[in-house]
Design an enzyme around this catalytic site. Structure first.
Site, PDB file in Angstrom:
ATOM      1  N   GLU A 178       0.850  -1.184   0.000  1.00 25.33           N
ATOM      2  CA  GLU A 178       0.000   0.000   0.000  1.00 25.33           C
ATOM      3  C   GLU A 178       0.894   1.246   0.000  1.00 25.33           C
ATOM      4  OE1 GLU A 178      -1.576  -1.240   3.639  1.00 25.33           O
ATOM      5  OE2 GLU A 178      -3.312  -2.283   2.790  1.00 25.33           O
ATOM      6  N   TYR A 210       3.625   3.283  13.984  1.00 25.26           N
ATOM      7  CA  TYR A 210       2.625   3.382  12.920  1.00 25.26           C
ATOM      8  C   TYR A 210       1.634   4.507  13.192  1.00 25.26           C
ATOM      9  CZ  TYR A 210       3.377  -0.431   9.599  1.00 25.26           C
ATOM     10  OH  TYR A 210       3.859  -1.216   8.577  1.00 25.26           O
TER      11      TYR A 210
END
Length: 603
Positions: free
Chosen positions: A82, A201
């Site tokens: 992604e 993240y």
């Protein structure tokens, strides 16, 4: 080496480093990181391509960025990457790699135009009850306690998150939320994975919080990433005179280590034919090594054969173990490769052969899978799947070699040891046909039609990957070596298991960032490495993320109503208040001019 941001450094062309004509470069591995480093050496370091050699155990380049058609089995993709706007090093790389399809364009140009013309977003992110839209309504369903969990992790130090699991720092409230469902299936996190990686993240992608429910934050290539990304790099490097030595397994690297100085002195290898060889290295012979591997010992089954879980010798990991034994500065590979049950999961590539299955895909995706445009817009997760099954259909054809009536689908499950809902077998024991049956069950295909449709309507290749999330296992400082270890004069470590504190792993950006950092340090390239996008320090993204995590519910100001009113009145006349109301953190007064004042202030 230093970091930079802004156009001044981004558009600068560095001067030729001193002594570069006397150097050679040897790369261990032909994955994205090493190919990127070779390009940076040629473009920014002005090293001649014929002084670069890339050693690769496999028959082709690309590493984890794969995409291939086996004559008997069918199309195979182990996974997909992604991508998003702010992969600064990745796009810095691909602005210089020519497109293989568009004359006069770079890979970045091609990618940019594609995603401008056909933006990515999902119309159905989650299903339940056999293919029915779960109607999550883009809600995160985070309770106050779950929201506090996120804030606590963001505010914690890295040291406080070391060696901790996600389920040790997040409550049951968080783990039962839609947010966690979106997050874990998008990034492949398990509850036993690293709380530190989860923290990194959250910081890295805080600007994409709003895009999680519909995956509108993501961008994808036209074809599989081997054909869209790897082949353009490979052809460009060949054109520059770079040598690729395939089917060369590097078995060891020797070092001369003394106080304050470390030098790689030899690379040993063995060819597929068993021929033993190697090369001696001087201080001017650079050695860049991709350590570890998320796709090591991957095994492909076929439509009638399960993929095998390989737990035996793993050359990439064995090499890192040998290297690590030579110095504590070279990392601790056992932390990542020593617990296969916690790092494995399985994917499958389904190729449909007619229009019977695609009509069920179209019903869920709400788009024609044969249109050539975005189909699912990212993964669709079957929330009530025992395997926690997710699947995606990217733009078709996903391979240039596809027939016009074929659709290539990528399927994966996080819970590979749990019996399925239809097949009643663990995912890791299933043939491609059985995986197809389970997937069709969650697409909503009538039960009585599933066996025949799985047998004749598709060809499926299962892929077991023992180490695919090994880098998510709990860790601490020092477990991953620095990109250029202290005292190194001619070597660097590249890839997902090298340490740069400026980014998070399991992205194409991370591999390219380590490549750029390694190249610039070893060659002395006088140009800034692009800084990671700083959304975690941008008050606008923080406010927007805060409001989005609350599903749009404004913050309740404590106290009597007249006190709340006074506070809002005060805020209403300030730029801070304009920001808070503009991003939905506090309710906007009906008579407020906050937005106009904010616009005026910016102007």
């Amino acid at each position: 080496m230093y970091y930079s941001s802004g156009n001044y450094e981004a558009f600068a062309r560095p001067r030729k480093p001193e002594g570069v004509d006397d150097k050679t470069a040897w790369f261990v591995g032909a994955g994205l990181g090493n190919m990127a480093a070779a390009i940076f050496m040629i473009r920014d370091g002005q090293m001649k391509g014929d002084r670069i050699t890339i050693l690769e155990e496999l028959k082709l380049p690309g590493g984890a960025l794969d995409g291939i058609k086996y004559p008997k089995k069918g199309f195979v993709i182990r996974g997909g990457r992604e991508m998003e706007d702010h992969m600064e090093c990745l796009w810095d790389l691909f602005r210089s790699v020519p497109s293989l399809e568009v004359e006069g364009a770079s890979v970045l140009d091609e990618f940019y135009w594609l995603n401008k013309d056909d933006p990515n977003y999902s119309l159905c992110r989650v299903t339940e009850n056999r293919g029915q839209d779960a109607h999550t309504d883009k809600k995160f369903t985070l309770t106050d306690k779950a929201q506090k969990d996120i804030v606590k992790v963001i505010l914690a130090t890295r040291e406080e998150m070391e060696n901790k699991r996600i389920d040790e720092v997040f409550s049951k409230d968080f783990l039962e939320s839609n947010f966690w469902l979106y997050w874990r299936t998008m990034f492949a996190f398990e509850e036993w994975h690293s709380a530190l990686e989860m923290k990194l993240y959250l910081h890295r992608f805080i600007h994409h919080i709003g895009g999680l429910p519909d995956l509108s934050a993501l961008k994808f290539t036209k074809y599989n990433q081997y054909e869209s990304l790897v082949l353009p790099m490979y052809h460009w490097l060949l054109d520059q005179g770079v040598t690729f030595l395939f089917e060369h397994e590097v078995t060891d690297i020797q070092f001369d280590i003394s106080e304050g100085r470390k030098q790689a002195t030899r690379i040993d290898w063995v060819t597929r034919d068993g021929e033993v060889g190697g090369v001696d290295l001087t201080e001017d012979d650079l050695c860049l090594v991709t350590i570890g591997s998320l796709t090591e010992n991957s095994d492909n089954g076929d439509h009638h054969t399960p993929a095998e879980l390989k737990t035996g010798p793993a050359p990439a990991w064995d090499l890192w173990k040998k290297i690590a034994a030579k110095s504590p500065d070279f990392g601790r590979p056992e932390v990542f490769c020593g617990d296969i049950p916690k790092s494995k999961w399985e994917s499958a590539t389904v190729t449909t052969v007619d229009e019977r299955i695609p009509k069920y895909i179209e019903k869920i995706a709400q788009r024609d899978p044969f249109s050539g445009k975005v189909v699912t817009g990212g993964i669709v997760t079957a929330r009530d799947s025992a395997w926690l099954l997710s699947w995606t259909v990217n733009r078709q054809p996903h391979f240039k070699a596809q027939k016009s009536n074929e659709i290539v689908v990528w399927v994966y499950g996080l819970f590979v040891e749990t019996p399925g809902d239809f097949v009643k077998k663990p995912l890791q024991e299933c043939t491609g046909e059985e995986i197809t049956q389970e997937w069709l069950y969650h697409l909503g295909v009538p039960v009585e039609e599933i066996p025949e449709l799985a047998a004749t309507g598709a060809k499926t290749v299962p892929i077991m990957m023992p180490y695919v999330t090994s880098f998510f296992l709990p860790r601490q400082a020092g477990d991953r070596p620095q990109v250029v270890p202290e005292g190194s004069v001619n070597f660097a470590f590249i890839g997902q298991f090298a340490e740069t504190t400026r980014d998070c792993i399991f992205t194409t950006e991370y591999s390219v960032r380590t490549a750029m950092e390694a190249t610039y340090q070893l060659l002395g390239v006088d140009r800034g490495v692009p800084e990671v996008f700083n959304s975690t320090y941008d008050v606008r993204h923080l406010l927007k993320g805060t409001a989005r995590l609350r599903d749009g519910e404004t913050v309740d100001i404590p106290g009597p109503n007249f006190v709340k009113g006074r506070i809002i009145d005060k805020l209403d006349t300030s730029q801070l208040g304009a920001l808070l109301t503009d991003f939905g953190v506090i309710p906007e007064r009906k008579d407020t001019k906050a937005r106009e004042r904010l616009d005026d202030a910016i102007a």
